[in-house]
Design a protein around this motif. Sequence first.
Motif, PDB file in Angstrom:
ATOM      1  N   GLU A   1       4.901  -3.495  -9.827  1.00  0.00           N
ATOM      2  CA  GLU A   1       3.674  -3.991  -9.196  1.00  0.00           C
ATOM      3  C   GLU A   1       3.461  -3.342  -7.832  1.00  0.00           C
TER       4      GLU A   1
ATOM      5  N   ASN B   1       4.557   1.673  -2.791  1.00  0.00           N
ATOM      6  CA  ASN B   1       3.738   2.702  -2.156  1.00  0.00           C
ATOM      7  C   ASN B   1       4.599   3.672  -1.363  1.00  0.00           C
TER       8      ASN B   1
ATOM      9  N   ALA C   1      14.524  -2.698  -1.792  1.00  0.00           N
ATOM     10  CA  ALA C   1      13.970  -3.034  -3.101  1.00  0.00           C
ATOM     11  C   ALA C   1      14.553  -2.182  -4.228  1.00  0.00           C
TER      12      ALA C   1
ATOM     13  N   SER D   1       3.176  -2.856  -4.054  1.00  0.00           N
ATOM     14  CA  SER D   1       3.906  -3.446  -2.930  1.00  0.00           C
ATOM     15  C   SER D   1       4.128  -2.374  -1.882  1.00  0.00           C
ATOM     16  N   GLU D   2       4.558  -2.787  -0.713  1.00  0.00           N
ATOM     17  CA  GLU D   2       4.883  -1.826   0.343  1.00  0.00           C
ATOM     18  C   GLU D   2       5.976  -0.880  -0.122  1.00  0.00           C
TER      19      GLU D   2
END
Length: 268
Positions: A37, A43, A212, A39-40
């Motif tokens: 999805e 990207n 992440a 998200s920072e």
Amino acid sequence: MHAWQALVLGLVEGLTEYLPVSSTGHLLVTQRLLGIEASEAANAFAVFIQGGAIMAVLLLYWRRILSMLLGVVGRDPAGLRLAVSVGVAFLPFAIMGFLFDDLIEGYLFGALPVAIAWAVGGVLILYVSPRLAPGGAPLDHVPLRAAVIIGLCQCAALWPGVSRSFATILGAIAAGLSLAAAVEFSFLLGLLTLGIATVYKLLDGGEAMLQAYGAGAMAIGFVAAWLSAMLSVVWMVNWLQRRPLAVFGWWRIGAAIVVVAMIALGRL
């Protein structure tokens, strides 16, 4: 992020970065298809693996880059002229990107805006391709006026799906460069543009990306982008020596149709 997902994204980035089809658009759609999805971190990862594509140009065009570096220190006049032209072409994109980065990510980083850009750009390529006249200025003669035009055209690539390569190649041809010179100038301008964008994103979202996805996924994506970009650049240069740009127009239109269909079916 699994290792295979990082590998897929790296390959998509490398294969599409320097083709006039938009690597950002392909990455955005691929991320959604892989279940990643927006998200920072997502990207930032998409920009980080551009560093691999940068390595490809560094290795393939090291003589031209060395000439530019020697020019900066006063040892190569032709290299200095080219370095100045690349720097001038970079400035409009840097200013617009700095001012509107958050706005663009908030409203345009989606499948539908990408599909629209793919379709419009594809039609434009099909219109322009058969009308390209042979000749044009070589890379050694890029006036500042031409550099400004190319730089302004590159700003259009802030819209995901437009393609930085597409915008700068057409801008360079419109400014009077030959197709071969336009392609190489686009590569060199991309080296500066992508390099600074990568550093900026690392400073801005690097920590979130590392937390992440982990260093392993980042390394896999980077290396995959590097190796596949080398193949892509060599293929593109050889292709355009014998064939027109039209194949990229059809590619873009086909990709746009597929994405719109997937949106309509609720798959994106």
